[in-house]
Design a protein around this motif. Sequence first.
Motif, PDB file in Angstrom:
ATOM      1  N   GLU A 120      -4.396  -2.996  -4.471  1.00  0.00           N
ATOM      2  CA  GLU A 120      -4.624  -2.085  -3.342  1.00  0.00           C
ATOM      3  C   GLU A 120      -5.952  -2.390  -2.652  1.00  0.00           C
ATOM      4  OE1 GLU A 120      -3.251   0.065  -0.627  1.00  0.00           O
ATOM      5  OE2 GLU A 120      -2.030  -0.257  -2.410  1.00  0.00           O
ATOM      6  N   LYS A 121      -6.958  -2.716  -3.422  1.00  0.00           N
ATOM      7  CA  LYS A 121      -8.269  -3.082  -2.851  1.00  0.00           C
ATOM      8  C   LYS A 121      -8.136  -4.349  -2.003  1.00  0.00           C
ATOM      9  CE  LYS A 121     -13.034  -3.931  -4.252  1.00  0.00           C
ATOM     10  NZ  LYS A 121     -13.963  -4.076  -5.348  1.00  0.00           N
ATOM     11  N   LEU A 122      -7.382  -5.315  -2.485  1.00  0.00           N
ATOM     12  CA  LEU A 122      -7.142  -6.545  -1.740  1.00  0.00           C
ATOM     13  C   LEU A 122      -6.353  -6.258  -0.460  1.00  0.00           C
ATOM     14  CD1 LEU A 122      -7.379  -9.614  -1.502  1.00  0.00           C
ATOM     15  CD2 LEU A 122      -5.384  -9.805  -2.999  1.00  0.00           C
ATOM     16  N   ARG A 123      -5.354  -5.400  -0.553  1.00  0.00           N
ATOM     17  CA  ARG A 123      -4.581  -5.020   0.636  1.00  0.00           C
ATOM     18  C   ARG A 123      -5.468  -4.382   1.694  1.00  0.00           C
ATOM     19  NH1 ARG A 123       0.221  -2.511  -2.886  1.00  0.00           N
ATOM     20  NH2 ARG A 123       1.496  -4.389  -3.084  1.00  0.00           N
ATOM     21  N   SER A 124      -6.380  -3.525   1.273  1.00  0.00           N
ATOM     22  CA  SER A 124      -7.295  -2.870   2.216  1.00  0.00           C
ATOM     23  C   SER A 124      -8.216  -3.890   2.885  1.00  0.00           C
ATOM     24  CB  SER A 124      -8.147  -1.819   1.502  1.00  0.00           C
ATOM     25  OG  SER A 124      -7.347  -0.785   1.026  1.00  0.00           O
ATOM     26  N   ALA A 125      -8.747  -4.805   2.102  1.00  0.00           N
ATOM     27  CA  ALA A 125      -9.618  -5.848   2.654  1.00  0.00           C
ATOM     28  C   ALA A 125      -8.846  -6.713   3.648  1.00  0.00           C
ATOM     29  CB  ALA A 125     -10.195  -6.706   1.540  1.00  0.00           C
ATOM     30  N   LEU A 126      -7.610  -7.024   3.323  1.00  0.00           N
ATOM     31  CA  LEU A 126      -6.778  -7.831   4.213  1.00  0.00           C
ATOM     32  C   LEU A 126      -6.479  -7.076   5.505  1.00  0.00           C
ATOM     33  CD1 LEU A 126      -5.085 -10.365   4.713  1.00  0.00           C
ATOM     34  CD2 LEU A 126      -3.215  -9.253   3.512  1.00  0.00           C
ATOM     35  N   SER A 129      -8.243  -4.904   6.967  1.00  0.00           N
ATOM     36  CA  SER A 129      -9.427  -4.821   7.818  1.00  0.00           C
ATOM     37  C   SER A 129      -9.738  -6.142   8.519  1.00  0.00           C
ATOM     38  CB  SER A 129     -10.641  -4.366   7.003  1.00  0.00           C
ATOM     39  OG  SER A 129     -11.051  -5.379   6.122  1.00  0.00           O
ATOM     40  N   LYS A 130      -9.195  -7.247   8.015  1.00  0.00           N
ATOM     41  CA  LYS A 130      -9.443  -8.570   8.622  1.00  0.00           C
ATOM     42  C   LYS A 130      -8.323  -9.008   9.559  1.00  0.00           C
ATOM     43  CE  LYS A 130     -12.615 -11.302   6.429  1.00  0.00           C
ATOM     44  NZ  LYS A 130     -12.958 -12.647   6.453  1.00  0.00           N
ATOM     45  N   VAL A 131      -7.076  -8.781   9.138  1.00  0.00           N
ATOM     46  CA  VAL A 131      -5.928  -9.269   9.887  1.00  0.00           C
ATOM     47  C   VAL A 131      -4.857  -8.178   9.911  1.00  0.00           C
ATOM     48  CG1 VAL A 131      -4.211 -11.112  10.052  1.00  0.00           C
ATOM     49  CG2 VAL A 131      -6.373 -11.571   8.936  1.00  0.00           C
ATOM     50  N   SER A 132      -4.318  -7.901  11.077  1.00  0.00           N
ATOM     51  CA  SER A 132      -3.271  -6.879  11.141  1.00  0.00           C
ATOM     52  C   SER A 132      -1.892  -7.529  11.034  1.00  0.00           C
ATOM     53  CB  SER A 132      -3.382  -6.079  12.441  1.00  0.00           C
ATOM     54  OG  SER A 132      -3.172  -6.938  13.534  1.00  0.00           O
ATOM     55  N   GLY A 133      -0.945  -6.769  10.557  1.00  0.00           N
ATOM     56  CA  GLY A 133       0.431  -7.232  10.483  1.00  0.00           C
ATOM     57  C   GLY A 133       0.763  -8.122   9.308  1.00  0.00           C
ATOM     58  N   ILE A 134      -0.149  -8.231   8.335  1.00  0.00           N
ATOM     59  CA  ILE A 134       0.109  -9.047   7.142  1.00  0.00           C
ATOM     60  C   ILE A 134      -0.129  -8.183   5.917  1.00  0.00           C
ATOM     61  CG2 ILE A 134      -0.574 -11.068   5.801  1.00  0.00           C
ATOM     62  CD1 ILE A 134      -1.566 -12.299   8.395  1.00  0.00           C
ATOM     63  N   SER A 135       0.769  -8.296   4.952  1.00  0.00           N
ATOM     64  CA  SER A 135       0.639  -7.515   3.732  1.00  0.00           C
ATOM     65  C   SER A 135       0.846  -8.402   2.511  1.00  0.00           C
ATOM     66  CB  SER A 135       1.684  -6.395   3.729  1.00  0.00           C
ATOM     67  OG  SER A 135       1.651  -5.699   2.513  1.00  0.00           O
ATOM     68  N   ILE A 136       0.053  -8.168   1.485  1.00  0.00           N
ATOM     69  CA  ILE A 136       0.264  -8.818   0.188  1.00  0.00           C
ATOM     70  C   ILE A 136       1.118  -7.849  -0.620  1.00  0.00           C
ATOM     71  CG2 ILE A 136      -0.811  -9.579  -1.955  1.00  0.00           C
ATOM     72  CD1 ILE A 136      -3.186 -10.523  -0.327  1.00  0.00           C
ATOM     73  N   THR A 137       2.312  -8.273  -0.953  1.00  0.00           N
ATOM     74  CA  THR A 137       3.226  -7.383  -1.663  1.00  0.00           C
ATOM     75  C   THR A 137       3.069  -7.464  -3.173  1.00  0.00           C
ATOM     76  OG1 THR A 137       4.992  -9.032  -1.660  1.00  0.00           O
ATOM     77  CG2 THR A 137       4.916  -7.497   0.203  1.00  0.00           C
ATOM     78  N   ALA A 138       2.636  -8.639  -3.670  1.00  0.00           N
ATOM     79  CA  ALA A 138       2.500  -8.807  -5.117  1.00  0.00           C
ATOM     80  C   ALA A 138       1.626 -10.022  -5.416  1.00  0.00           C
ATOM     81  CB  ALA A 138       3.871  -8.998  -5.768  1.00  0.00           C
ATOM     82  N   GLY A 140      -2.275 -20.477 -12.633  1.00  0.00           N
ATOM     83  CA  GLY A 140      -2.620 -20.187 -11.252  1.00  0.00           C
ATOM     84  C   GLY A 140      -2.184 -18.774 -10.924  1.00  0.00           C
ATOM     85  N   MET A 141      -2.383 -18.394  -9.683  1.00  0.00           N
ATOM     86  CA  MET A 141      -1.966 -17.076  -9.234  1.00  0.00           C
ATOM     87  C   MET A 141      -1.213 -17.236  -7.914  1.00  0.00           C
ATOM     88  SD  MET A 141      -4.209 -13.625  -8.518  1.00  0.00           S
ATOM     89  CE  MET A 141      -5.282 -13.955  -9.873  1.00  0.00           C
ATOM     90  N   VAL A 142      -0.035 -16.620  -7.826  1.00  0.00           N
ATOM     91  CA  VAL A 142       0.761 -16.662  -6.614  1.00  0.00           C
ATOM     92  C   VAL A 142       0.630 -15.325  -5.904  1.00  0.00           C
ATOM     93  CG1 VAL A 142       3.071 -16.892  -5.647  1.00  0.00           C
ATOM     94  CG2 VAL A 142       2.453 -18.190  -7.659  1.00  0.00           C
ATOM     95  N   TYR A 143       0.283 -15.397  -4.621  1.00  0.00           N
ATOM     96  CA  TYR A 143       0.251 -14.212  -3.772  1.00  0.00           C
ATOM     97  C   TYR A 143       1.498 -14.245  -2.899  1.00  0.00           C
ATOM     98  CZ  TYR A 143      -4.628 -13.688  -5.065  1.00  0.00           C
ATOM     99  OH  TYR A 143      -5.791 -13.518  -5.775  1.00  0.00           O
ATOM    100  N   TYR A 144       2.207 -13.137  -2.841  1.00  0.00           N
ATOM    101  CA  TYR A 144       3.400 -13.013  -2.015  1.00  0.00           C
ATOM    102  C   TYR A 144       3.022 -12.225  -0.770  1.00  0.00           C
ATOM    103  CZ  TYR A 144       5.670 -14.556  -6.250  1.00  0.00           C
ATOM    104  OH  TYR A 144       6.044 -15.288  -7.348  1.00  0.00           O
TER     105      TYR A 144
END
Length: 157
Positions: free
Chosen positions: A19-25, A27-36, A114-118
Amino acid sequence: MLSFRVSVGNAALSSFRLEKLRSALASKVSGISITAARFKYFAAFNGPNPSVNDAVLLDRLLSLDTAPGEPEEAALQQRLLVIPRIGTISPWSSKATDIARCCGLSEIARIERGMVYYLETASGKSLSQSQMQSILPLVHDQMTESVLQDDGDVLQK
């Protein structure tokens, strides 16, 4: 000859960190979401594919025996794979490989994580270069990590 096994693991971030990462994202870019975010494991074995017993043991060591895998909607989402910097061996890898060998996986050459961001966009389109440049500082450390969009790149490096 090395053989490789790639597995998607459990959630890599707690719900709070995601959720913290989603909030930071947001605030930087609109229309993009990290789902997992999921861990992704790359195991290299000396010789042909591991035996069934070795594969089961590796899954247990990496906690892949407890509901791992990609999110249901993953096929519709863009992925960013963050791995230790190409050409390096992470401390996690060194320790995990030692542990696997001590547990009886004598044919293991190396394990890396590694880590995958969706990600998904409001428009349903792929991320633009400028959007990607805005996201990258949020998901990786450029000094110690590399970002790929395809696992095949990992196995080639």
